[in-house]
Structure formats: C-alpha cells, structure tokens
Scaffold this motif. Structure first.
Motif, PDB file in Angstrom:
ATOM      1  N   SER A  16       0.842  -1.198   0.000  1.00 27.83           N
ATOM      2  CA  SER A  16       0.000   0.000   0.000  1.00 27.83           C
ATOM      3  C   SER A  16       0.875   1.245   0.000  1.00 27.83           C
ATOM      4  O   SER A  16       2.047   1.196   0.346  1.00 27.83           O
ATOM      5  CB  SER A  16      -0.912   0.011   1.223  1.00 27.83           C
ATOM      6  N   ASP A  23      -3.218   9.418  -2.202  1.00 23.18           N
ATOM      7  CA  ASP A  23      -3.729   8.286  -2.981  1.00 23.18           C
ATOM      8  C   ASP A  23      -4.902   8.753  -3.848  1.00 23.18           C
ATOM      9  O   ASP A  23      -6.051   8.658  -3.453  1.00 23.18           O
ATOM     10  CB  ASP A  23      -4.170   7.175  -2.011  1.00 23.18           C
ATOM     11  N   GLY A  47      -4.732  -0.474  -2.462  1.00 21.52           N
ATOM     12  CA  GLY A  47      -3.422  -1.102  -2.559  1.00 21.52           C
ATOM     13  C   GLY A  47      -3.480  -2.309  -3.474  1.00 21.52           C
ATOM     14  O   GLY A  47      -4.506  -2.579  -4.093  1.00 21.52           O
ATOM     15  N   GLU A  80       5.888   3.283  -1.153  1.00 22.46           N
ATOM     16  CA  GLU A  80       5.005   2.209  -0.705  1.00 22.46           C
ATOM     17  C   GLU A  80       5.575   1.445   0.482  1.00 22.46           C
ATOM     18  O   GLU A  80       6.779   1.486   0.729  1.00 22.46           O
ATOM     19  CB  GLU A  80       4.752   1.219  -1.857  1.00 22.46           C
TER      20      GLU A  80
END
Lengths: 88, 88
Positions: A16, A23, A47, A80
C-alpha cells in the motif's frame, strides 16, 4: 527431518502507499461512493496484493524469500510499504 | 447504549480474480521472479485491496454496507471474488 520440503506454502503480500503519500485512486473511489449514497465512508485507500505459492522451502527460508521479493520487486519502497502473512 | 456510533471502523476488502480466470499479470510477475532467481515461487496471482474508513455506524450496519459496496462497486462479480475483514 525437521521440515517437509515438499510442503507448499502460501504467502500473501499486501502493498500500500505510505500514509504520507496522497492516494488519488482511493480519493476517486471515495468520491464515487459518496455520489452513490455510501455516506458512512470516511476514507478509501487502494493497494495491491499478491498471492504467492512457494514450494520446496523450509519456513525460515520462505520467510526470507518473501521479504526479499516484496522489498526488491513488489514494493516501490520510496512511496510504498508492505506487510505479509505466510501460511502452511 | 449498545453501540458507540462515533466509533470509526476499518474495513479491508480484498478483490481477486476467480480461480478459474487466467491472471496474465500474475503470470508476468511469476516469469520476472523466475528470471531474477526466485526459484521457489510456484505461482503468483495479483489482486487489489481497499482500506475503507467507516464512521457513525453500528457493526451490523457497517458489515452490510461493506458487503454492498464490495459487491456493487469494487468487484466485477463475473470474473472476480472478494473477501473482507472489519476491525473496530
């Protein structure tokens, strides 16, 4: 023999975006859900996840292998983060 | 009061291709891993996952909401399936 090396294991790797990284895909889904009447949703983040079948490895070895491939291949560690579980 | 409606809950929804559906993306990752020397990997399948923050709902209501949005929005039920967990 301490390990059965013919055993197959299943690793689940979840990748994720770091919390500090915006995001946009999650925001888009959140917006769409709000328009569709899902009003209890406060936030969405998206994710990826990977189901990986491993064979011929002892648990410790499998664990090291999963960590290595998660870090080196599946995750862009700049933006990430990953977590994983390993099931026998 | 049986529920604290100000409580926020976190739902994790995992969407993956049905077992009967070919996963070319997973196959590509598998091939790349083999070339990179990860020889214990027998198969890879890729999926998506969603972290959803929910507010102002009792658990039963949140559960119904998550199921509905997973089924109606996040999953293409023709080729995909989902599972979810709900944490308080």
């Amino acid at each position: 023999m301490p390990y059965n090396l013919n055993n197959s294991m299943k690793a689940y790797v979840y990748v994720s975006l770091k919390k500090s990284v915006l995001d946009p895909q999650g925001k888009t889904i959140h917006g769409a859900l709000a328009k569709m009447g899902f009003h209890g949703v406060a936030d969405v983040r998206q994710g990826k996840y990977f189901e990986i079948d491993l064979t011929g490895m002892a648990r410790a070895e499998a664990e090291a292998e999963v960590q290595r491939l998660a870090r080196e291949v599946l995750t862009n560690t700049v933006i990430e983060e990953y977590r994983y579980t390993l099931e026998e």
